[in-house]
Each structure stands twice: as structure tokens, then as C-alpha cells.
Design an enzyme around this catalytic site. Structure first.
Site, PDB file in Angstrom:
ATOM      1  N   CYS A  42       0.850  -1.196   0.000  1.00  0.00           N
ATOM      2  CA  CYS A  42       0.000   0.000   0.000  1.00  0.00           C
ATOM      3  C   CYS A  42       0.888   1.249   0.000  1.00  0.00           C
ATOM      4  O   CYS A  42       1.990   1.254   0.530  1.00  0.00           O
ATOM      5  CB  CYS A  42      -0.903   0.004   1.230  1.00  0.00           C
ATOM      6  SG  CYS A  42      -2.070   1.396   1.254  1.00  0.00           S
ATOM      7  N   ASP A  44       0.426   3.793   1.697  1.00  0.00           N
ATOM      8  CA  ASP A  44       0.365   4.397   3.034  1.00  0.00           C
ATOM      9  C   ASP A  44       1.768   4.726   3.566  1.00  0.00           C
ATOM     10  O   ASP A  44       2.661   3.872   3.561  1.00  0.00           O
ATOM     11  CB  ASP A  44      -0.346   3.415   3.984  1.00  0.00           C
ATOM     12  CG  ASP A  44      -0.745   4.061   5.290  1.00  0.00           C
ATOM     13  OD1 ASP A  44       0.139   4.614   5.981  1.00  0.00           O
ATOM     14  OD2 ASP A  44      -1.943   4.026   5.630  1.00  0.00           O
ATOM     15  N   ARG A  46       2.865   4.906   6.374  1.00  0.00           N
ATOM     16  CA  ARG A  46       3.287   4.149   7.565  1.00  0.00           C
ATOM     17  C   ARG A  46       3.802   2.759   7.228  1.00  0.00           C
ATOM     18  O   ARG A  46       4.191   2.007   8.116  1.00  0.00           O
ATOM     19  CB  ARG A  46       2.096   4.037   8.536  1.00  0.00           C
ATOM     20  CG  ARG A  46       1.614   5.370   9.062  1.00  0.00           C
ATOM     21  CD  ARG A  46       0.242   5.258   9.700  1.00  0.00           C
ATOM     22  NE  ARG A  46      -0.786   4.909   8.711  1.00  0.00           N
ATOM     23  CZ  ARG A  46      -2.084   4.785   9.000  1.00  0.00           C
ATOM     24  NH1 ARG A  46      -2.504   4.970  10.235  1.00  0.00           N
ATOM     25  NH2 ARG A  46      -2.947   4.471   8.052  1.00  0.00           N
ATOM     26  N   HIS A  98      -2.119  -4.013   5.019  1.00  0.00           N
ATOM     27  CA  HIS A  98      -1.964  -3.600   6.418  1.00  0.00           C
ATOM     28  C   HIS A  98      -3.323  -3.351   7.038  1.00  0.00           C
ATOM     29  O   HIS A  98      -4.271  -2.960   6.344  1.00  0.00           O
ATOM     30  CB  HIS A  98      -1.074  -2.350   6.529  1.00  0.00           C
ATOM     31  CG  HIS A  98      -1.665  -1.114   5.928  1.00  0.00           C
ATOM     32  ND1 HIS A  98      -2.213  -0.105   6.678  1.00  0.00           N
ATOM     33  CD2 HIS A  98      -1.824  -0.722   4.639  1.00  0.00           C
ATOM     34  CE1 HIS A  98      -2.662   0.858   5.879  1.00  0.00           C
ATOM     35  NE2 HIS A  98      -2.434   0.512   4.638  1.00  0.00           N
ATOM     36  N   CYS A 101      -6.130   0.041   6.872  1.00  0.00           N
ATOM     37  CA  CYS A 101      -5.904   0.629   5.536  1.00  0.00           C
ATOM     38  C   CYS A 101      -7.058   1.556   5.165  1.00  0.00           C
ATOM     39  O   CYS A 101      -8.215   1.128   5.093  1.00  0.00           O
ATOM     40  CB  CYS A 101      -5.762  -0.485   4.502  1.00  0.00           C
ATOM     41  SG  CYS A 101      -5.446   0.132   2.843  1.00  0.00           S
TER      42      CYS A 101
HETATM   43 CO    CO Z   1      -3.419   1.198   3.003  1.00  0.00          CO
END
Ligand code: CO
Length: 206
Positions: A42, A44, A46, A98, A101
Site C-alpha cells: 500500500c 500508506d 506508515r 496492512h 488501511c
Molecule cells: Co493502506
């Protein structure tokens, strides 16, 4: 005045630290890359691939998009997979989702989010494919389970590309794995969905 000066300074410090430890690091890496792994994760912020599995530059080839989706018509993702398999000869493909998400969360609600709703349709499809596994769940339990099921579905999608099918037909050893990352404690979990041959795809399907 460059407002991103701090980032350039970070970079200089980082590069200097590595060069102090290993003066040949960048010059030898500049000649070739030979990663063993392809990461599909992803976008993301993080979930940075290299950092969470503690690998230096040169060790992992990376593709990231919102909610780590592998769409059969996505030339970007398919090109990455083809280059990784045919040119770099990577041995493992890791699809990593994750918990928490926001792409998955957005696909679960009934609001409009603009252009991205078209991308999130693929997640809604996953929800429909696995409705029998999701309909008796609620709240975070349902959310977390869809994050996991999405990884499992994308592992299947990777395996069904003609790139992976042909690699296996040609006797190339290649494994596709499904992992999920917990943003609350930094720990990865193997979803036990690894596939190493065409005939395993159906066996591993939930
Ligand atoms: Co995500």
C-alpha cells in the site's frame, strides 16, 4: 530558500553515514541491482517496504498503490511484475497489506470519494467474492478481515497473470506470498497463502 532543504540535508547525512561504513556501497550498487524480492504494498506512509523488513537499497524491488491492489489491466503494476520476473529474476513476490488501511475503509463506506471510487471498486469486488466470510462480522473485525482477504485475493491475481503462469511453465522457481502489517506494533504476519506453482492456486483459495 528551498523549503525542502531539511530533506536534502537528511539525504546528505544518510549518504555520508553509509559511505563512512562502506566506502564502496554506492559505487558497487550503481553498477547493477539484483534484488531477490518484489514488494507489492500500500502507498500508506506508515508502511515503507525497505524499513519494515530492514533491508538496504538494492535488496527489494517495490510497487505501491492504494490498498495494494493487483488489477489485471493495470499496465503499471503488470510492467513492474514482468520486469521483476523476466529481467531481475526475483525469487519471491510479497503482497503486503496492512490493518487500518484507509483505502479498504473507504471501500466499505457508502460515501463518495471522487476518482478513487473507481479504484476502490476492486476492493468492493473482494468484499462481494468473500461475502460469506464477511457478512457475519462487524466493525473492526470485519474491517481487519477484509484487509486480510484483499491480500489473499491479490496474491491470486498475481499468480493468474500470464507473467507468473509462463514463469512456472518454464520451470522458474518463484513464490508469491501474502503478508499483513500491523501499524499499531510494527509486526508483519504471514497469511499462510504462499503459492509456488499453478496447481496450488485453487488449493490455497479460501
Ligand atoms: Co493502506
Amino acid at each position: 530558500m528551498n523549503s525542502l532543504q531539511h530533506l536534502l540535508e537528511n539525504n546528505l547525512n544518510w549518504a555520508n553515514t553509509i559511505t563512512e561504513e562502506d566506502p564502496e556501497f554506492f559505487s558497487s550498487l550503481s553498477k547493477q541491482q539484483s534484488p531477490e524480492y518484489l514488494w507489492i504494498g500500500c502507498s500508506d506512509s506508515r508502511v515503507p517496504a525497505n524499513q519494515i523488513i530492514d533491508l538496504p537499497p538494492g535488496e527489494i524491488f517495490v510497487h505501491r498503490n492504494i490498498a495494494n491492489v493487483v488489477v489485471h489491466t493495470d499496465l503499471n503494476c503488470l510492467s513492474v511484475i514482468q520486469f521483476a520476473v523476466d529481467v531481475l529474476k526475483i525469487k519471491h513476490i510479497i503482497v503486503c497489506g496492512h490493518y487500518g488501511c484507509s483505502g479498504i475503509q473507504a471501500a466499505m463506506d457508502d460515501h463518495e470519494h471522487g476518482l478513487i471510487d473507481n479504484w476502490l471498486r476492486h476492493i468492493k469486488d473482494v468484499g462481494r467474492f468473500y461475502a460469506d466470510k464477511l457478512n457475519n462480522l462487524e466493525g473492526d473485525e470485519k474491517f481487519n478481515r477484509l484487509c486480510e482477504l484483499n491480500v489473499i485475493e491479490q496474491v491470486t491475481n498475481v499468480c493468474n497473470t500470464n507473467i507468473i503462469q509462463n514463469a512456472w511453465k518454464n520451470g522458474i522457481e518463484l513464490s508469491v506470498h501474502g503478508w499483513i502489517y500491523n501499524i499499531e506494533n510494527g509486526i508483519l504476519k504471514d497469511l499462510d497463502t504462499s503459492i509456488t506453482s499453478a496447481k496450488q492456486i485453487e488449493e490455497k483459495r479460501l
